[in-house]
Design a protein around this motif. Structure first.
Motif, PDB file in Angstrom:
ATOM      1  N   LEU A 161      43.973  39.863  57.411  1.00 43.64           N
ATOM      2  CA  LEU A 161      43.885  39.702  59.026  1.00 43.64           C
ATOM      3  C   LEU A 161      42.612  40.526  59.633  1.00 43.64           C
ATOM      4  O   LEU A 161      41.969  40.150  60.495  1.00 43.64           O
ATOM      5  N   PRO A 162      42.335  41.771  59.013  1.00 45.86           N
ATOM      6  CA  PRO A 162      41.080  42.433  59.636  1.00 45.86           C
ATOM      7  C   PRO A 162      39.953  41.665  59.419  1.00 45.86           C
ATOM      8  O   PRO A 162      39.064  41.703  60.247  1.00 45.86           O
ATOM      9  N   TRP A 163      39.847  40.956  58.331  1.00 48.96           N
ATOM     10  CA  TRP A 163      38.414  40.191  58.127  1.00 48.96           C
ATOM     11  C   TRP A 163      38.351  38.802  59.038  1.00 48.96           C
ATOM     12  O   TRP A 163      37.229  38.621  59.560  1.00 48.96           O
ATOM     13  N   VAL A 164      39.486  38.454  59.366  1.00 46.13           N
ATOM     14  CA  VAL A 164      39.670  37.300  60.397  1.00 46.13           C
ATOM     15  C   VAL A 164      39.083  37.826  61.629  1.00 46.13           C
ATOM     16  O   VAL A 164      38.461  37.199  62.335  1.00 46.13           O
ATOM     17  N   VAL A 165      39.658  39.094  62.185  1.00 42.53           N
ATOM     18  CA  VAL A 165      39.271  39.491  63.311  1.00 42.53           C
ATOM     19  C   VAL A 165      38.029  40.036  63.298  1.00 42.53           C
ATOM     20  O   VAL A 165      37.161  39.507  64.638  1.00 42.53           O
ATOM     21  N   ALA A 205      44.106  36.267  65.476  1.00 40.92           N
ATOM     22  CA  ALA A 205      43.018  36.165  65.804  1.00 40.92           C
ATOM     23  C   ALA A 205      42.691  35.182  67.143  1.00 40.92           C
ATOM     24  O   ALA A 205      41.577  35.063  67.733  1.00 40.92           O
ATOM     25  N   GLY A 206      43.715  34.449  67.351  1.00 42.03           N
ATOM     26  CA  GLY A 206      43.501  33.684  68.812  1.00 42.03           C
ATOM     27  C   GLY A 206      43.540  34.287  69.835  1.00 42.03           C
ATOM     28  O   GLY A 206      42.363  33.985  70.605  1.00 42.03           O
ATOM     29  N   PRO A 207      44.034  35.437  70.171  1.00 41.99           N
ATOM     30  CA  PRO A 207      43.920  36.080  71.561  1.00 41.99           C
ATOM     31  C   PRO A 207      42.474  36.802  71.596  1.00 41.99           C
ATOM     32  O   PRO A 207      41.742  36.854  72.290  1.00 41.99           O
ATOM     33  N   VAL A 208      42.096  37.185  70.092  1.00 46.27           N
ATOM     34  CA  VAL A 208      40.809  37.824  70.194  1.00 46.27           C
ATOM     35  C   VAL A 208      39.633  36.667  70.306  1.00 46.27           C
ATOM     36  O   VAL A 208      38.591  36.991  71.028  1.00 46.27           O
ATOM     37  N   ALA A 209      39.845  35.455  69.923  1.00 44.90           N
ATOM     38  CA  ALA A 209      38.708  34.712  70.361  1.00 44.90           C
ATOM     39  C   ALA A 209      38.645  34.266  71.861  1.00 44.90           C
ATOM     40  O   ALA A 209      37.722  34.018  72.379  1.00 44.90           O
ATOM     41  N   ALA A 345      47.633  40.270  70.996  1.00 44.15           N
ATOM     42  CA  ALA A 345      48.189  39.530  69.696  1.00 44.15           C
ATOM     43  C   ALA A 345      49.282  40.704  69.304  1.00 44.15           C
ATOM     44  O   ALA A 345      50.728  39.986  68.989  1.00 44.15           O
ATOM     45  N   ALA A 346      49.264  41.870  69.365  1.00 44.52           N
ATOM     46  CA  ALA A 346      50.451  42.799  69.179  1.00 44.52           C
ATOM     47  C   ALA A 346      51.712  42.816  69.837  1.00 44.52           C
ATOM     48  O   ALA A 346      52.812  42.863  69.368  1.00 44.52           O
ATOM     49  N   LEU A 383      58.385  39.342  60.776  1.00 45.77           N
ATOM     50  CA  LEU A 383      57.017  38.890  60.144  1.00 45.77           C
ATOM     51  C   LEU A 383      56.066  39.107  61.336  1.00 45.77           C
ATOM     52  O   LEU A 383      54.757  39.570  60.857  1.00 45.77           O
ATOM     53  N   TYR A 384      56.176  39.229  62.379  1.00 44.99           N
ATOM     54  CA  TYR A 384      55.229  39.065  63.452  1.00 44.99           C
ATOM     55  C   TYR A 384      54.741  40.415  64.012  1.00 44.99           C
ATOM     56  O   TYR A 384      54.128  40.447  64.992  1.00 44.99           O
ATOM     57  N   VAL A 385      55.274  41.519  63.259  1.00 44.49           N
ATOM     58  CA  VAL A 385      54.611  42.828  63.906  1.00 44.49           C
ATOM     59  C   VAL A 385      53.713  42.869  62.889  1.00 44.49           C
ATOM     60  O   VAL A 385      53.058  44.189  63.006  1.00 44.49           O
ATOM     61  N   ALA A 386      53.023  42.053  62.067  1.00 47.58           N
ATOM     62  CA  ALA A 386      51.687  42.284  61.580  1.00 47.58           C
ATOM     63  C   ALA A 386      50.367  42.698  62.242  1.00 47.58           C
ATOM     64  O   ALA A 386      49.701  43.453  62.168  1.00 47.58           O
ATOM     65  N   PRO A 387      50.316  41.982  63.533  1.00 51.25           N
ATOM     66  CA  PRO A 387      49.085  42.332  64.452  1.00 51.25           C
ATOM     67  C   PRO A 387      49.246  43.932  64.734  1.00 51.25           C
ATOM     68  O   PRO A 387      48.365  44.623  64.897  1.00 51.25           O
ATOM     69  N   LEU A 388      50.506  44.322  65.130  1.00 54.74           N
ATOM     70  CA  LEU A 388      51.062  45.846  65.288  1.00 54.74           C
ATOM     71  C   LEU A 388      50.482  46.505  64.502  1.00 54.74           C
ATOM     72  O   LEU A 388      50.052  47.666  64.776  1.00 54.74           O
ATOM     73  N   ALA A 389      50.804  46.088  63.098  1.00 55.44           N
ATOM     74  CA  ALA A 389      50.640  47.205  61.964  1.00 55.44           C
ATOM     75  C   ALA A 389      48.995  47.313  62.084  1.00 55.44           C
ATOM     76  O   ALA A 389      48.482  48.361  61.782  1.00 55.44           O
ATOM     77  N   LEU A 390      48.177  46.033  62.424  1.00 56.29           N
ATOM     78  CA  LEU A 390      46.407  46.330  62.377  1.00 56.29           C
ATOM     79  C   LEU A 390      46.281  47.386  63.520  1.00 56.29           C
ATOM     80  O   LEU A 390      45.414  48.212  63.217  1.00 56.29           O
ATOM     81  N   VAL A 391      46.686  46.902  64.714  1.00 52.72           N
ATOM     82  CA  VAL A 391      46.578  47.945  65.851  1.00 52.72           C
ATOM     83  C   VAL A 391      46.893  49.497  65.288  1.00 52.72           C
ATOM     84  O   VAL A 391      46.232  50.384  65.812  1.00 52.72           O
TER      85      VAL A 391
END
Length: 677
Positions: A161-165, A205-209, A345-346, A383-391
């Motif tokens: 995920l960090p690489w995709v962002v 990555a969608g909201p980042v785009a 996303a988070a 599963l969907y707390v993954a973006p929060l983990a990156l934040v």
């Protein structure tokens, strides 16, 4: 006297890591974290736990033949099968598990360094902060619980995920072809991870785009910012719809191996799984608090040892609050281009995670599943707390930078890596800063801040010691019994067509090959080099002590259940009929559990070819077996070829791989000129 490095005035230089060492540091952090977390799992033998099933000599033909449900495991199993042709199966497993930590830790560290340090020389403070971010991203309850669930493929997608962002942010300042190539390269881990991984990549990555912002500099009351990668002139990808289109195209490209066959699979999804897979509390802070702390998995057997105790939960909450504060500080100070999108996303991911915890939310998800079975991916809310983990990982890195003393708050504890300077004594010294005498108040403050920053950087390990050394031995490897290996050889040597029926009629087994009992998806479902038929229903315990049966997705398995009419207590047919088995195309029956020989004795048309303590292989001796002809479905081949071809093209275009891919535009001498003129 200013340093030669060109750092901001008054910012100390120091003899430190060379540039190549600074580039390797993120990978070293991930590898060290992986070694500490996996421990015995990296040794000889196979780690079997829940969904994590590796077998010797996995057959690529078996993977492509697959089952009639959603082909979720096709990409990951295909990669394992391909690697198993080069390495032993247990070495492949160790390599892939370690890759989760290396890729994830390095990705978060690189993304953190790009956000905090810009394109200038790497400062020691920024390196320390990025190392803390990398450690936090791979050492948290989300990773621990998913690892104990055996979901290594999904975790590999999480690691990417960090690489995709970073690739989405980079696509705004390069030509569309270069942006698409970078996205495909960054999505390689998601391509291997399969269905859930691609969905997570799109969510993150969608909201980042869509919401990417240009680095506009620091606020009026703050210091002058250092040059940021995000402040470079934008190219054609600067338009949000171009970035979003490139991301969607890249996601579609890497999803083809499972997406194409799923359109014709005829699989169904049980809406009852919404409640069964809903997030649950594993800390004293309730379900919402557990999710905020990146826990809350639905399976209590996947909670790491000691996690959720009042002391460790309190430390974890402190870490969470510190990370969120650091993220807010980072958004205000550095204004990373991906900041707004990743924040959205988070937040969206946390809302999705909470859906299954309320009655209206469960009804909404069940309604979506009724419209299209593919929405079943929403059942597993945690599963969907993954973006929060990156934040939180990036936020902890920012907090460490602030605690260590960043130029943003007037402190000067962030030396430039590789900088050289002149001077000695009380003038600007060998570290390029005007230093006071040892023991001076300024030195004491700096030392105190460094100690606090180091402690903060290690808080992920302090708050989650249960992940150490294979989760306290829960990830212990074991060897397959001789009877299992013999059964595999017998089936492989038989060139006649016919499927393998796996009994007892239950998806999971309790095995104790490693010295301690574990629950695992029956390894016999992947052991043989031909189509296997097994019961993919899942029995999930409820908090009140009951159980919920989540109906599987394989239509053929449901047909066999009607033919076999297995005893619910034993999972075995009361009286196996060779004629029925032969008519259904079964050549062998693998009974992967201790069973009395009365099951097959006296039954015409059945003969035992392998017999062991917990593996009996029975051959159906009917010469008129109506077996399906062995073939490789064209949809899987087409999708796989397109995806593999796109990945090879993306890497050949830049002459690089994910390992050397930057999260921002290239800069400095020798950089590729990919910024439009």
């Amino acid at each position: 006297m200013a340093t030669r490095s060109g750092a901001a005035g008054g910012e100390p230089g120091a003899p430190g890591l060379r540039p190549w060492a600074a580039r390797l540091l993120p990978w070293a952090v991930g590898l060290l974290a992986g070694g500490a977390a996996l421990g015995p799992a990296l040794g000889p033998g196979y780690v079997l736990r829940y969904d994590m099933v590796f077998v010797p000599d996995l057959s690529l033909g078996t993977v492509l033949a697959g089952a009639d449900g959603f082909p979720r495991a096709v990409p990951s199993d295909a990669v394992v099968a391909a690697l198993s042709g080069l390495l032993p199966g247990d070495a492949v497993q160790a390599l892939l598990l370690l890759a989760v930590f290396a890729v994830g830790g390095a990705g978060a560290a690189v993304l953190s360094a790009r956000a905090l340090g810009g394109r200038g020389p790497a400062r020691a403070g920024v390196l320390a902060a990025s190392a803390a971010a990398g450690l936090a991203y791979v050492w948290n309850p989300f990773v621990a619980e998913r690892l104990l669930l055996g979901q290594w493929a999904m975790l590999l997608g999480y690691a990417g995920l960090p690489w995709v962002v970073g690739a989405v942010a980079r696509s705004a300042v390069v030509r569309p072809a270069a942006g698409f190539a970078g996205l495909v390269r960054a999505l390689v881990p998601a391509a291997v991870g399969g269905f859930s991984s691609v969905v997570l990549a799109g969510l993150t990555a969608g909201p980042v785009a869509v919401l990417r912002t240009r680095g506009a500099g620091a606020p009026a009351d703050g210091p002058t910012p250092r040059p940021e990668a995000e402040a470079l002139p934008e190219g054609p990808g600067g338009r949000w719809w171009v970035r979003t289109g490139l991301l969607l195209l890249a996601l579609l490209t890497v999803a083809l191996p499972w997406l194409l066959p799923s359109l014709t699979s005829g699989a169904g999804t049980d809406p009852g799984g919404v409640e069964a897979f809903a997030a649950r509390s594993d800390t004293p802070f309730g379900v919402a608090g557990s999710l905020l702390l990146l826990g809350g998995v639905w399976n209590s057997g996947a909670v790491p040892p000691g996690y959720g105790e009042p002391v460790t939960a309190a430390v974890r909450m402190l870490l969470c609050l510190m990370a969120l504060a650091g993220w807010a500080w980072s958004l205000r100070r550095a204004r990373p281009a991906f900041g707004a999108g990743l924040s959205v996303a988070a937040a969206v991911g946390l809302v999705i995670a909470l859906l299954g915890t309320t009655a209206p939310g469960r009804e909404a998800v069940a309604g979506l599943i009724g419209v299209w079975p593919g929405f079943g991916v929403l059942r597993d809310g945690q599963l969907y707390v993954a973006p929060l983990a990156l934040v939180q990982a990036l936020g902890l890195g920012a907090a460490v930078l602030w605690l260590a003393g960043s130029p943003a708050d007037g402190a000067s504890a962030a030396p430039v890596v590789g900088a050289r300077s002149r001077g000695a004594g009380g003038a600007p010294g060998g570290d390029g800063t005007a230093t006071g005498r040892a023991g001076s108040p300024a030195s004491s403050v700096v030392l105190w801040r460094v100690v606090v920053a180091v402690f903060a950087g290690l808080l992920p390990v302090v708050s989650l010691p249960g992940l150490l050394w294979g989760a306290g031995g829960a990830l212990a490897p074991a060897g397959y019994p001789d009877a299992w290996l013999e059964a595999q050889r017998v089936v492989a040597a038989d060139e006649r067509p016919g499927a393998v029926l796996v009994l007892p009629w239950s998806a999971y087994r309790g095995v104790d090959w490693s010295g301690r009992p574990v629950v695992v998806l029956d390894p016999a479902t992947r052991l043989f080099d031909r189509r296997t038929v097994w019961n993919d229903d899942l029995v999930v315990g409820t908090p009140d002590g009951g159980a919920v049966v989540v109906t599987g997705e394989d239509a053929r398995a449901r047909e066999f259940a009607a033919l076999l009419r297995p005893d619910p207590a034993t999972g075995l047919p009361e009286s196996p009929d060779a004629g029925v088995l032969a008519g259904a195309g079964v050549r062998y029956v693998a009974v992967s559990a201790p069973v009395d020989n009365q099951f097959w004795s006296g039954v015409d048309g059945l003969s035992v070819v392998v017999e062991g303590d917990d593996m009996v292989l029975i051959e159906v001796q009917d010469q008129h077996i109506k077996a399906d002809k062995a073939h490789v479905p064209g949809l899987e081949v087409t999708g796989g070829l397109v995806t593999v071809g796109a990945i090879i093209w993306s890497m050949a275009r830049s002459g690089s791989s994910l390992v050397f891919q930057c999260s921002g535009p290239s800069s400095g001498p020798g950089a590729r000129k990919e910024i439009p003129k």
